[in-house]
Design a protein around this motif. Sequence first.
Motif, PDB file in Angstrom:
ATOM      1  N   VAL A  45       0.861  -1.183   0.000  1.00 39.55           N
ATOM      2  CA  VAL A  45       0.000   0.000   0.000  1.00 39.55           C
ATOM      3  C   VAL A  45       0.896   1.230   0.000  1.00 39.55           C
ATOM      4  N   VAL A  46       0.660   2.106  -0.971  1.00 34.42           N
ATOM      5  CA  VAL A  46       1.440   3.331  -1.099  1.00 34.42           C
ATOM      6  C   VAL A  46       0.478   4.511  -1.000  1.00 34.42           C
ATOM      7  N   ASN A  47       0.790   5.457  -0.122  1.00 31.08           N
ATOM      8  CA  ASN A  47      -0.119   6.548   0.181  1.00 31.08           C
ATOM      9  C   ASN A  47       0.572   7.895   0.053  1.00 31.08           C
ATOM     10  N   ALA A  48      -0.235   8.936  -0.137  1.00 32.72           N
ATOM     11  CA  ALA A  48       0.291  10.308  -0.231  1.00 32.72           C
ATOM     12  C   ALA A  48      -0.182  11.118   0.972  1.00 32.72           C
ATOM     13  N   GLU A  74       1.804  13.626  -5.156  1.00 36.00           N
ATOM     14  CA  GLU A  74       1.127  12.589  -5.936  1.00 36.00           C
ATOM     15  C   GLU A  74       1.907  12.140  -7.163  1.00 36.00           C
ATOM     16  N   GLN A  75       2.632  13.043  -7.814  1.00 35.34           N
ATOM     17  CA  GLN A  75       3.430  12.637  -8.967  1.00 35.34           C
ATOM     18  C   GLN A  75       4.517  11.651  -8.543  1.00 35.34           C
ATOM     19  N   ASN A  76       5.167  11.961  -7.428  1.00 31.34           N
ATOM     20  CA  ASN A  76       6.173  11.056  -6.891  1.00 31.34           C
ATOM     21  C   ASN A  76       5.529   9.745  -6.430  1.00 31.34           C
ATOM     22  N   LEU A  77       4.326   9.847  -5.891  1.00 33.38           N
ATOM     23  CA  LEU A  77       3.584   8.663  -5.451  1.00 33.38           C
ATOM     24  C   LEU A  77       3.469   7.644  -6.581  1.00 33.38           C
ATOM     25  N   ILE A  78       3.029   8.101  -7.743  1.00 30.35           N
ATOM     26  CA  ILE A  78       2.808   7.199  -8.874  1.00 30.35           C
ATOM     27  C   ILE A  78       4.133   6.638  -9.404  1.00 30.35           C
ATOM     28  N   SER A  79       5.119   7.487  -9.564  1.00 27.53           N
ATOM     29  CA  SER A  79       6.405   7.022 -10.097  1.00 27.53           C
ATOM     30  C   SER A  79       7.103   6.071  -9.134  1.00 27.53           C
ATOM     31  N   SER A 101      -5.858  11.800 -10.834  1.00 28.00           N
ATOM     32  CA  SER A 101      -6.186  11.897 -12.256  1.00 28.00           C
ATOM     33  C   SER A 101      -5.622  13.138 -12.927  1.00 28.00           C
ATOM     34  N   MET A 102      -5.394  14.206 -12.167  1.00 32.87           N
ATOM     35  CA  MET A 102      -4.927  15.454 -12.783  1.00 32.87           C
ATOM     36  C   MET A 102      -3.506  15.818 -12.370  1.00 32.87           C
ATOM     37  N   ARG A 103      -3.241  15.857 -11.094  1.00 33.84           N
ATOM     38  CA  ARG A 103      -1.889  16.249 -10.656  1.00 33.84           C
ATOM     39  C   ARG A 103      -0.863  15.210 -11.100  1.00 33.84           C
ATOM     40  N   ALA A 104      -1.241  13.943 -11.112  1.00 32.01           N
ATOM     41  CA  ALA A 104      -0.305  12.879 -11.485  1.00 32.01           C
ATOM     42  C   ALA A 104      -0.695  12.224 -12.812  1.00 32.01           C
ATOM     43  N   CYS A 105      -1.396  12.978 -13.664  1.00 31.49           N
ATOM     44  CA  CYS A 105      -1.898  12.405 -14.924  1.00 31.49           C
ATOM     45  C   CYS A 105      -0.760  11.858 -15.798  1.00 31.49           C
ATOM     46  N   GLU A 106       0.282  12.652 -15.993  1.00 35.25           N
ATOM     47  CA  GLU A 106       1.370  12.210 -16.863  1.00 35.25           C
ATOM     48  C   GLU A 106       2.061  10.963 -16.329  1.00 35.25           C
ATOM     49  N   GLN A 107       2.233  10.910 -15.010  1.00 33.44           N
ATOM     50  CA  GLN A 107       2.884   9.738 -14.412  1.00 33.44           C
ATOM     51  C   GLN A 107       2.004   8.489 -14.553  1.00 33.44           C
ATOM     52  N   CYS A 108       0.681   8.662 -14.383  1.00 32.71           N
ATOM     53  CA  CYS A 108      -0.227   7.525 -14.564  1.00 32.71           C
ATOM     54  C   CYS A 108      -0.172   7.017 -16.005  1.00 32.71           C
ATOM     55  N   ARG A 109      -0.119   7.965 -16.943  1.00 32.48           N
ATOM     56  CA  ARG A 109      -0.104   7.594 -18.359  1.00 32.48           C
ATOM     57  C   ARG A 109       1.223   6.966 -18.765  1.00 32.48           C
ATOM     58  N   THR A 110       2.340   7.657 -18.450  1.00 31.91           N
ATOM     59  CA  THR A 110       3.634   7.265 -18.999  1.00 31.91           C
ATOM     60  C   THR A 110       4.334   6.202 -18.154  1.00 31.91           C
ATOM     61  N   TRP A 138     -13.443  17.458  -5.920  1.00 34.93           N
ATOM     62  CA  TRP A 138     -14.406  16.594  -6.611  1.00 34.93           C
ATOM     63  C   TRP A 138     -13.704  15.863  -7.754  1.00 34.93           C
ATOM     64  N   GLY A 139     -13.953  14.572  -7.855  1.00 36.22           N
ATOM     65  CA  GLY A 139     -13.404  13.791  -8.967  1.00 36.22           C
ATOM     66  C   GLY A 139     -14.387  13.777 -10.118  1.00 36.22           C
ATOM     67  N   MET A 140     -14.577  14.942 -10.741  1.00 34.71           N
ATOM     68  CA  MET A 140     -15.574  15.059 -11.805  1.00 34.71           C
ATOM     69  C   MET A 140     -15.046  14.590 -13.157  1.00 34.71           C
ATOM     70  N   GLU A 141     -13.715  14.637 -13.326  1.00 28.97           N
ATOM     71  CA  GLU A 141     -13.108  14.359 -14.625  1.00 28.97           C
ATOM     72  C   GLU A 141     -12.304  13.058 -14.638  1.00 28.97           C
ATOM     73  N   ASP A 142     -12.163  12.420 -13.494  1.00 29.79           N
ATOM     74  CA  ASP A 142     -11.229  11.306 -13.355  1.00 29.79           C
ATOM     75  C   ASP A 142     -11.515  10.142 -14.285  1.00 29.79           C
ATOM     76  N   CYS A 143     -12.789   9.804 -14.432  1.00 35.86           N
ATOM     77  CA  CYS A 143     -13.150   8.659 -15.269  1.00 35.86           C
ATOM     78  C   CYS A 143     -12.742   8.909 -16.724  1.00 35.86           C
ATOM     79  N   SER A 144     -13.054  10.092 -17.237  1.00 36.42           N
ATOM     80  CA  SER A 144     -12.730  10.397 -18.634  1.00 36.42           C
ATOM     81  C   SER A 144     -11.222  10.389 -18.866  1.00 36.42           C
TER      82      SER A 144
END
Length: 329
Positions: A45-48, A74-79, A101-110, A138-144
């Motif tokens: 389990v990894v947490n921020a 969060e970016q460091n969290l994902i990497s 979904s937004m602050r760490a978007c690039e890390q989640c993707r790449t 609010w996580g309004m955009e996360d799914c998309s």
Amino acid sequence: MSENTRRMVINMGNMIIDNTTKEFMRDCVGQHMSVIGEKDSKVLVVNADLMKTCRNSSFVEKYPNRSFNVGIAEQNLISFAAGLAHEGFKPYVFSMAPFLSMRACEQCRTDVAYANLNMKIVGAYSGVSGGISGATHWGMEDCSIFVSMPNMSVIEFSDTNQAKSILESTLEHEGPVYFRVTVEPTYRIYSEEEHFEVGGSKELKEGSDGVFLCSGVLVAKALEAARILEEEKGLSIGVTDMYSIKPIDEEAILKAAKTGHIVAAQDHLIHGGLCSVISNTLAQKGFGIRYKALGIEDKFNTMAHAPALYEKFGLDINGLKEAMIELFD
């Protein structure tokens, strides 16, 4: 009509419609990680710095050497977690949906999706369930955002037994998965014996006149709306839990389309989430039906408690019911 107008417990095979007891999804998911950790020693389990918010304390106490807090980064969290996945571990990463979904978007993707890592990303505060925390939380955009990433699966839990089953099934799932977790209370829908896998759906109620296709907290609301429509209007309306948003169960959508009437609904912006996936599927398969998509309107809204927001956006029982009735006008 009030959400509490009719309180019931109905047993239907492996389905239990129980709106007498409220349960909290993030409590269930966070606490069930201890069970997941017991099943597989590679689970981490990894947490921020949101251990309490994401309810991971029991795992941290039981497995301190398999728990990591990277701080509010969060970016460091994902990497960091991606590196653990590359080493053969199975990290479950926890934070709030908008930050992942937004602050760490690039890390989640790449770092994660591009490498197709066996990593699970758990986003609390999905949709507007964060209520008075406001649009920043609010996580309004996360799914998309996550649906748009190749290799990434997207799941939204509708009740706690479902969450436990899917969490366990993803232990053997190859590739990354994003989980949407509401902070609003949920009602019991499924029994402990029910099984779920990535890519599936669950038809909870058959209908010959129309179908609600929805996910998350809206599933229980749709079941009650369908009951009211049958009682008051004589309409046979089905309900299908589209818990796997990507990959989507196309067969479930096409079966619903044969009734000629579909209301799709999700606690997410009207664009880009479950409703858009359903709309795209119907269009590509050439179905011309009476169709209504319900979601968060395309603008930033004033903060309010989640139930008030659901009522505003037509994502409550009455809103679902009225949306279906409009299709028959």
